[in-house]
Each structure stands twice: as structure tokens, then as C-alpha cells.
Design a protein around this motif. Structure first.
Motif, PDB file in Angstrom:
ATOM      1  N   GLY A   1       1.868  35.812  61.869  1.00 10.82           N
ATOM      2  CA  GLY A   1       3.118  36.526  61.644  1.00 10.82           C
ATOM      3  C   GLY A   1       4.258  35.998  62.483  1.00 10.82           C
ATOM      4  O   GLY A   1       5.426  36.024  62.076  1.00 10.82           O
TER       5      GLY A   1
ATOM      6  N   PRO B   1       1.753  33.484  55.698  1.00  6.70           N
ATOM      7  CA  PRO B   1       1.022  34.500  54.923  1.00  6.70           C
ATOM      8  C   PRO B   1      -0.483  34.425  55.187  1.00  6.70           C
ATOM      9  O   PRO B   1      -1.006  33.385  55.612  1.00  6.70           O
ATOM     10  CB  PRO B   1       1.338  34.141  53.475  1.00  6.70           C
ATOM     11  CG  PRO B   1       2.573  33.317  53.534  1.00  6.70           C
ATOM     12  CD  PRO B   1       2.495  32.562  54.831  1.00  6.70           C
TER      13      PRO B   1
ATOM     14  N   ILE C   1      -1.685  44.274  55.246  1.00 10.87           N
ATOM     15  CA  ILE C   1      -1.411  43.098  54.406  1.00 10.87           C
ATOM     16  C   ILE C   1      -1.036  43.544  53.002  1.00 10.87           C
ATOM     17  O   ILE C   1      -0.041  43.088  52.428  1.00 10.87           O
ATOM     18  CB  ILE C   1      -2.638  42.165  54.357  1.00 10.87           C
ATOM     19  CG1 ILE C   1      -2.982  41.647  55.753  1.00 10.87           C
ATOM     20  CG2 ILE C   1      -2.367  40.985  53.416  1.00 10.87           C
ATOM     21  CD1 ILE C   1      -4.289  40.847  55.804  1.00 10.87           C
TER      22      ILE C   1
ATOM     23  N   ASN D   1       2.326  45.907  52.893  1.00  6.99           N
ATOM     24  CA  ASN D   1       3.566  45.206  53.228  1.00  6.99           C
ATOM     25  C   ASN D   1       3.709  43.852  52.530  1.00  6.99           C
ATOM     26  O   ASN D   1       4.637  43.108  52.809  1.00  6.99           O
ATOM     27  CB  ASN D   1       3.658  45.010  54.738  1.00  6.99           C
ATOM     28  CG  ASN D   1       3.691  46.314  55.500  1.00  6.99           C
ATOM     29  OD1 ASN D   1       4.718  46.982  55.559  1.00  6.99           O
ATOM     30  ND2 ASN D   1       2.550  46.696  56.074  1.00  6.99           N
TER      31      ASN D   1
ATOM     32  N   CYS E   1       1.974  41.041  52.864  1.00  2.66           N
ATOM     33  CA  CYS E   1       1.977  39.959  53.840  1.00  2.66           C
ATOM     34  C   CYS E   1       1.023  38.838  53.439  1.00  2.66           C
ATOM     35  O   CYS E   1       0.781  37.909  54.219  1.00  2.66           O
ATOM     36  CB  CYS E   1       1.573  40.494  55.217  1.00  2.66           C
ATOM     37  SG  CYS E   1       2.719  41.714  55.889  1.00  2.66           S
TER      38      CYS E   1
ATOM     39  N   CYS F   1       6.105  36.772  51.125  1.00  5.95           N
ATOM     40  CA  CYS F   1       5.041  37.155  52.074  1.00  5.95           C
ATOM     41  C   CYS F   1       5.401  36.729  53.496  1.00  5.95           C
ATOM     42  O   CYS F   1       5.149  37.453  54.462  1.00  5.95           O
ATOM     43  CB  CYS F   1       3.714  36.520  51.672  1.00  5.95           C
ATOM     44  SG  CYS F   1       3.005  37.170  50.146  1.00  5.95           S
ATOM     45  N   SER F   2       5.987  35.557  53.622  1.00  7.47           N
ATOM     46  CA  SER F   2       6.394  35.040  54.922  1.00  7.47           C
ATOM     47  C   SER F   2       7.416  35.956  55.590  1.00  7.47           C
ATOM     48  O   SER F   2       7.295  36.313  56.763  1.00  7.47           O
ATOM     49  CB  SER F   2       6.973  33.630  54.758  1.00  7.47           C
ATOM     50  OG  SER F   2       7.500  33.160  55.975  1.00  7.47           O
TER      51      SER F   2
ATOM     52  N   ASN G   1       7.934  39.079  54.871  1.00  9.09           N
ATOM     53  CA  ASN G   1       7.350  40.407  55.075  1.00  9.09           C
ATOM     54  C   ASN G   1       6.508  40.471  56.342  1.00  9.09           C
ATOM     55  O   ASN G   1       6.586  41.438  57.102  1.00  9.09           O
ATOM     56  CB  ASN G   1       6.488  40.791  53.875  1.00  9.09           C
ATOM     57  CG  ASN G   1       7.302  41.054  52.625  1.00  9.09           C
ATOM     58  OD1 ASN G   1       8.517  41.235  52.692  1.00  9.09           O
ATOM     59  ND2 ASN G   1       6.649  41.061  51.477  1.00  9.09           N
ATOM     60  N   ILE G   2       5.669  39.456  56.571  1.00 11.25           N
ATOM     61  CA  ILE G   2       4.801  39.514  57.742  1.00 11.25           C
ATOM     62  C   ILE G   2       5.605  39.329  59.024  1.00 11.25           C
ATOM     63  O   ILE G   2       5.307  39.935  60.054  1.00 11.25           O
ATOM     64  CB  ILE G   2       3.658  38.472  57.647  1.00 11.25           C
ATOM     65  CG1 ILE G   2       2.597  38.783  58.717  1.00 11.25           C
ATOM     66  CG2 ILE G   2       4.159  37.043  57.764  1.00 11.25           C
ATOM     67  CD1 ILE G   2       1.331  37.972  58.559  1.00 11.25           C
ATOM     68  N   ARG G   3       6.665  38.557  58.942  1.00 12.93           N
ATOM     69  CA  ARG G   3       7.546  38.405  60.100  1.00 12.93           C
ATOM     70  C   ARG G   3       8.207  39.732  60.450  1.00 12.93           C
ATOM     71  O   ARG G   3       8.242  40.144  61.617  1.00 12.93           O
ATOM     72  CB  ARG G   3       8.608  37.348  59.789  1.00 12.93           C
ATOM     73  CG  ARG G   3       9.579  37.095  60.931  1.00 12.93           C
ATOM     74  CD  ARG G   3      10.711  36.192  60.494  1.00 12.93           C
ATOM     75  NE  ARG G   3      11.448  36.766  59.375  1.00 12.93           N
ATOM     76  CZ  ARG G   3      12.588  36.270  58.905  1.00 12.93           C
ATOM     77  NH1 ARG G   3      13.082  35.171  59.420  1.00 12.93           N
ATOM     78  NH2 ARG G   3      13.199  36.853  57.895  1.00 12.93           N
TER      79      ARG G   3
ATOM     80  N   TYR H   1       7.167  42.787  59.568  1.00  9.78           N
ATOM     81  CA  TYR H   1       6.142  43.739  60.006  1.00  9.78           C
ATOM     82  C   TYR H   1       5.805  43.525  61.479  1.00  9.78           C
ATOM     83  O   TYR H   1       5.690  44.481  62.257  1.00  9.78           O
ATOM     84  CB  TYR H   1       4.875  43.573  59.171  1.00  9.78           C
ATOM     85  CG  TYR H   1       3.691  44.316  59.747  1.00  9.78           C
ATOM     86  CD1 TYR H   1       3.521  45.685  59.529  1.00  9.78           C
ATOM     87  CD2 TYR H   1       2.773  43.664  60.571  1.00  9.78           C
ATOM     88  CE1 TYR H   1       2.468  46.377  60.095  1.00  9.78           C
ATOM     89  CE2 TYR H   1       1.715  44.350  61.148  1.00  9.78           C
ATOM     90  CZ  TYR H   1       1.572  45.697  60.903  1.00  9.78           C
ATOM     91  OH  TYR H   1       0.526  46.375  61.489  1.00  9.78           O
TER      92      TYR H   1
END
Length: 405
Positions: free
Chosen positions: A322, A327, A339, A342, A344, A372-373, A375-377, A379
Motif C-alpha cells: 500500500g 494492488p 481488500i 475498498n 484494493c 486499485c493502486s 484505493n490501497i494508498r 486506505y
């Protein structure tokens, strides 16, 4: 008010302090290292660590932190059984020390195994995960009136197979009764997820404080996938054991010969380790040890993190992914469904065919991978900030620090 002395018992953590060495470590060690070094910045605490004896000095100073070698467990020797059967003679037993009385079936723990903790003489002892080794520390704290803080590792730490007289042995060779003892003796239990908290309540009738795992994140590290940037490979990081299932990466790499894979494989099961090395494919690079300080470069250059574990808690690799907007493609593990909820990455609930389909989508669908990139950042920034998590642990410890003082 005097400083509170807190000791983190993390056997495999030495190379996080001395990065000139290359002893294996995992996510729990990174988590403990971040918590311990974070607390060391508070004026309230004196922080120490106990690690395996690799032949280093008996005690070393790293900044304000003292790191002690647990000389009973020497990494250069054959593995020593953590628990001995009642009546078994120990050649290293010191006559003037009395054996600890641990009444769990026919298991006992000798005083020699906990001498290092007496020497450190902390007020609070912290360790990660349950097992035979944890039971030694839990018993020491019970006998000598020390406070014991248990940090949950994988979800398996709170298994219903652990009860007072359980003789079941878990995936890592620890006895159920000793895992149960470790849990029941803890003054505070820190869980990684709400799921772990529920398992603890349902199976053991105990409550916990949930503190999400920490990671240091800066704006320059939070890189979104650039369409013009050529991400080089798919990344897998873990141990060579039955839980992590590294052999499944061989299947995935075989299905996509045109894509490069990098596997960082810590040797914990020699037969599995050798199998992977003997069968690695031409599109796979296997790294048998990677210093913690060099890991960021591998995440930065990967377009995807693959997890094939049967179960975990909250893998530290998910946080590192993240940090660079990488992702996740996960076979089973999705802590508190973050995952999925969100977006991710992709979780396939144990389906190997869907794992291949998910890999194909993340490899080829740039728009989806970019989302996804991002989103995980996002989150990570909202939920795992290092300073916030250290502060939460500081406040959680206050309830037993008052008793210590």
C-alpha cells in the motif's frame, strides 16, 4: 513518576537492528520493531528487546534501546525444543535454579529458559503470537509478578483448538494447551483486526484492544501507477512453509511465462524451500534473503503483490504494498475484508482458477489496476499511520502502567 521498563521479546528481530546481518525475520518482527522503537521516543519508557543469540554481544545499545541475546536459544546450533517432557534431563540445567511449576499435562519449563527475562527485569513484557515459546514468557510473568502483553499474529492464534488440556499441535509445532495458557495469562491482548477480536471473545471469553498495524508513509512513497511507467514484475514475499504455500507461485508463473515474477523466500522449511528452488521457472527470480532496508525498492518496481497463504493476521507485506500503491492478489487472506470493501485488489477465496483470472486482469487492465493502486494508498493513509498507531498503543498500556507504578 519513574520510567516504565518495557521489554519486547522478538526472537527473529536482530537483523532489524543490525542490518549488516542477514538473519531471517517476518512481519511480526517488523510490527514489533516499529511499535518498540516508536514507544522509545516517549520519555515515559525504557525499551529493550530480547532476540535470539546469533553470536552477537550479550547486550548491545541501538540508540536508546538495549538489545539482549537470549543465550539459551542459539541460532548457530540445531533447534532446541522449547518445551521438555516432565522428567527429561537438560544438560544445560543449572542446579541452583528451581524448575518452574507449569501444570499443563506433562509439560514443564525450566528456569534456565527464562533467566534472560529476570536479567532484563522489565515491568512489562510484550511478545507476538501464541505458542510454546510464548508460554515460557507467560509463565515467567505469572511467577514473578510482571505484566504480560500479547500481540496477536495470525488468526490461528485464536483457534478454538486451544483449550486447557488440548494436545493438538498447530502448523508451527506448538501445543494447544500451551497456546491456551499464553492467551489466558495475558494482561492485555492487542489484536490486529476486528475478526481477531471476535475470535478471542468467542473462543476464550476475553476482550482485546484492536490496533491496526503501523507503517511509516510519506507523500513521495505514495506512488500511483503511471501508465508510462513500466512496472517490472509480480512480487511474492514470505516463508517457505505450508501456511504460506510458496509452491503455488510456481503454478502461477507457469501459466504466464511472458511475465516476470520475483519471490523473496525465507527458509523456514528446508524441504519446501528446496522444492521451490529446484522447480523455479525461467521467468522467476528467487531471493533467499532481503534486508528490510532494501524491500522498498522491490515493492516500488512491482505491479502486483501476490499472497498465497492459507491464513494470516494482517500481513506486513500488505502495508508495504500500500505504501507504493501496489494492488494485492490474494488467494485467501483479506483482513476484515479491507481488500474487497475498498477495491484494493482481488481476493479469490481459495479458488486457484480464479487466482489465474485475477492475475490476468490485474496484469492487463490498466484502468482497474490504477484504481486499485489509488484505493490501497488511500486506505493505508487513513488507517495505518505510524504515529497514530504508536499513540494508540501508548494509551492502551496506561491501564497496566498505573498498576506498575
Amino acid at each position: 513518576m519513574k520510567k516504565c521498563k518495557i521489554c519486547f521479546v522478538l526472537p527473529y528481530a536482530y537483523s532489524l537492528f543490525n542490518q549488516a546481518t542477514n538473519y531471517i525475520f517476518g512481519g511480526s518482527e517488523v510490527r514489533g520493531y516499529l511499535f518498540g522503537t516508536g514507544l522509545a521516543k516517549f520519555s515515559d519508557y525504557d525499551i529493550s528487546f530480547v532476540v535470539f543469540d546469533h553470536g552477537q554481544p550479550k547486550v548491545e545499545q541501538f540508540g536508546t534501546i538495549e538489545v539482549y541475546a537470549h543465550s539459551y536459544y542459539k541460532s548457530s546450533e540445531k533447534p532446541i525444543s522449547f518445551i521438555g517432557k516432565l522428567g527429561k534431563k537438560l544438560s544445560s540445567y543449572i542446579e541452583h535454579l528451581k524448575p518452574l511449576n507449569l501444570t499443563i499435562d506433562n509439560y514443564y519449563i525450566s528456569e534456565i529458559k527464562v533467566e534472560i527475562y529476570k536479567h532484563v527485569d522489565a515491568d512489562i513484557y510484550c511478545t507476538f503470537g501464541v505458542g510454546n515459546f510464548t508460554a515460557e514468557l507467560a509463565l515467567f510473568c505469572k511467577r514473578y509478578g510482571k505484566r504480560f502483553v500479547l500481540f496477536g499474529g495470525s488468526d490461528e492464534d485464536f483457534s478454538e483448538r486451544y483449550y486447557k488440556s488440548s494436545k493438538e499441535v498447530n502448523s508451527y509445532g506448538s501445543v494447544g494447551a500451551l497456546c491456551y495458557f499464553s492467551i489466558m495469562q495475558a494482561d492485555i491482548i492487542i489484536t490486529q483486526t476486528n475478526r481477531q477480536s471476535s475470535l478471542l471473545g468467542d473462543c476464550f471469553g476475553k476482550s482485546s484492544i484492536t490496533i491496526l498495524s503501523p507503517i511509516a508513509v510519506s507523500n513521495e512513497n505514495n506512488l500511483v501507477v503511471d501508465k508510462n511507467e513500466q512496472k517490472k514484475y509480480a512480487l511474492w514475499i514470505g516463508k517457505s512453509d505450508k501456511v504460506k504455500q510458496p509452491d503455488l507461485l510456481l503454478q502461477l508463473a507457469r501459466s504466464f511465462p511472458e511475465i516476470d515474477f520475483v519471490m523473496v523466500l525465507n527458509n523456514s522449511n528446508p524441504s519446501i524451500h528446496r522444492f521451490v528452488l529446484d522447480n523455479k521457472l525461467s521467468n522467476m527470480k528467487v531471493i533467499e534473503y532481503l534486508p528490510f532496508g532494501e524491500m522498498d525498492a522491490y515493492f516500488k518496481n512491482s505491479f502486483l503483490l501476490i499472497n498465497t497463504s492459507v491464513y494470516e493476521g494482517f500481513p506486513n507485506t500488505f502495508l508495504q504494498a500500500g505504501k507504493y500503491g501496489v494492488p494485492i492478489l490474494s488467494l485467501n487472506v483479506d483482513p476484515d475484508d479491507f481488500i474487497t470493501k475498498n477495491q484494493c485488489g482481488i481476493v479469490v477465496e481459495g479458488d486457484l482458477d480464479k487466482l489465474k483470472q485475477g492475475f490476468l486482469r490485474l496484469a492487463n487492465d490498466y484502468s482497474f489496476r490504477k484504481q486499485c493502486s489509488e484505493n490501497i494508498r488511500e486506505y493505508l493513509r487513513k488507517n495505518h499511520n505510524l504515529k497514530t498507531k504508536i499513540s494508540e498503543l501508548h494509551h492502551a498500556l496506561q491501564q497496566i502502567i498505573k498498576e506498575v507504578n
